[in-house]
Design an enzyme around this catalytic site. Structure first.
Site: not given
Length: 325
Positions: A62, A148
């Site tokens: 992010y 992830h």
């Protein structure tokens, strides 16, 4: 009142980790799609805290670390024992050999691309990634670590990343091991084959997309928590009346889904509530789901979401919505 009703009082599966019913998704404060100033990012985290949110999720992905840095700074003055933080592994951040000036095209974040993401689901990659995350967050530990998006690296994740995280959990370094993905089938395999405490599934257990039902059943059998992320399906369910240009899964919403979302919105209006309220509450109807994680760009969004999360809908409203699903 909202803060007391949320709190950090929900157990994550079989672990001792506690989460709030609403989790703060850290992608927007990493400049997802558009720039966000430091002051607004901090104010949004502060508003979530004031509304009772005590679970904060982020990732190196992010904003190429920006989300982790901003979240760590915003929480630095809070007692560490009063909040839960999760981050992710699988993408190492390394110097970019040929930066273009922006990460928007490659990663979707409005930040300089001085760094590049390199997939690494090995044991060493996991340890390096977690070390970098702790530095950016300014913390000495995180509570939950998710592998992830290992879609294209599933065998390595099962053989190396997840055992490495399980060892850290067993040593007391982290509190829980998880995997975060947008697709159900790989998560089903992981739940069957790996020692995980939680799975984060994005966009597949929502008011309009309930395709994660088999995953919830499998997790319920094994005591694995399901963290329901992206309850608004990238924007389709985020407004009382979905507009023509509504998004679904990071692209334009198909016409059929847009019609269905508008039908659900009409039902909500008839029952004196709103579509985003129903969207946030829907995942929490399932005992396997202790928390729903949504991202916010403004303090107002965080405050509204906390209010909706703290107040359930009447059974008659759910019956009407379920009949239209």
């Amino acid at each position: 009142m909202t803060g007391r009703r949320l709190g950090r009082n929900r157990r994550l599966g079989r672990t001792d980790v506690r989460v709030s019913a609403l989790g703060f998704g850290g992608a927007p404060i990493g400049n997802l799609y558009a720039p966000l100033g430091d002051d607004q990012a901090r104010a949004t985290v502060e508003a979530a805290w004031d509304a009772g949110v005590r679970y904060y999720d982020t990732a190196p992905h992010y904003g190429l670390g920006l989300s982790e840095r901003r979240l760590g700074a915003a929480l630095a003055h809070r007692p560490r024992s009063e909040f839960t933080v999760s981050t992710k592994v699988g993408r190492l951040l390394e110097p970019h050999p040929a930066p273009t000036g922006s990460d928007l095209a490659a990663g979707g974040f409005a930040v300089p691309d001085t760094l590049i993401r390199r997939p690494d689901y090995s044991r060493d990659g996991v340890l390096r990634s977690l070390e970098g995350s702790l530095t950016r967050l300014g913390l000495d530990r995180v509570d939950i670590v998710y592998v992830h998006d290992p879609d294209d690296h599933l065998d390595t994740a099962l053989d190396q990343a997840l055992p490495a995280l399980a060892a850290l959990r067993d040593q007391g370094v982290i509190g829980a091991v998880g995997v975060g993905m947008n697709t159900v089938a790989p998560l089903l395999r992981i739940v069957a084959e790996a020692d995980v405490d939680a799975v984060m599934v994005a966009g597949r257990w929502t008011l309009i997309d309930r395709t994660a039902r088999p995953l919830l059943d499998a997790c319920a059998e094994r005591g694995v928590a399901v963290v329901a992320a992206a309850p608004f399906n990238s924007g389709l369910l985020s407004r009382p009346h979905p507009p023509d240009d509504a998004s679904f899964d990071y692209g334009p919403a198909p016409a059929a889904l847009l019609r269905q979302a508008r039908h659900l919105a009409d039902i909500c209006t008839a029952h004196h509530t709103t579509l985003p309220h129903a969207a946030l509450r829907f995942p929490l109807r399932t005992p396997t789901v202790p928390t729903v994680v949504a991202g916010f760009r403004t303090p107002q969004e965080a405050t509204s979401a906390a209010h909706w999360t703290a107040h359930d809908l009447p059974a008659t409203t759910w019956a009407a919505l379920d009949s239209a699903a």
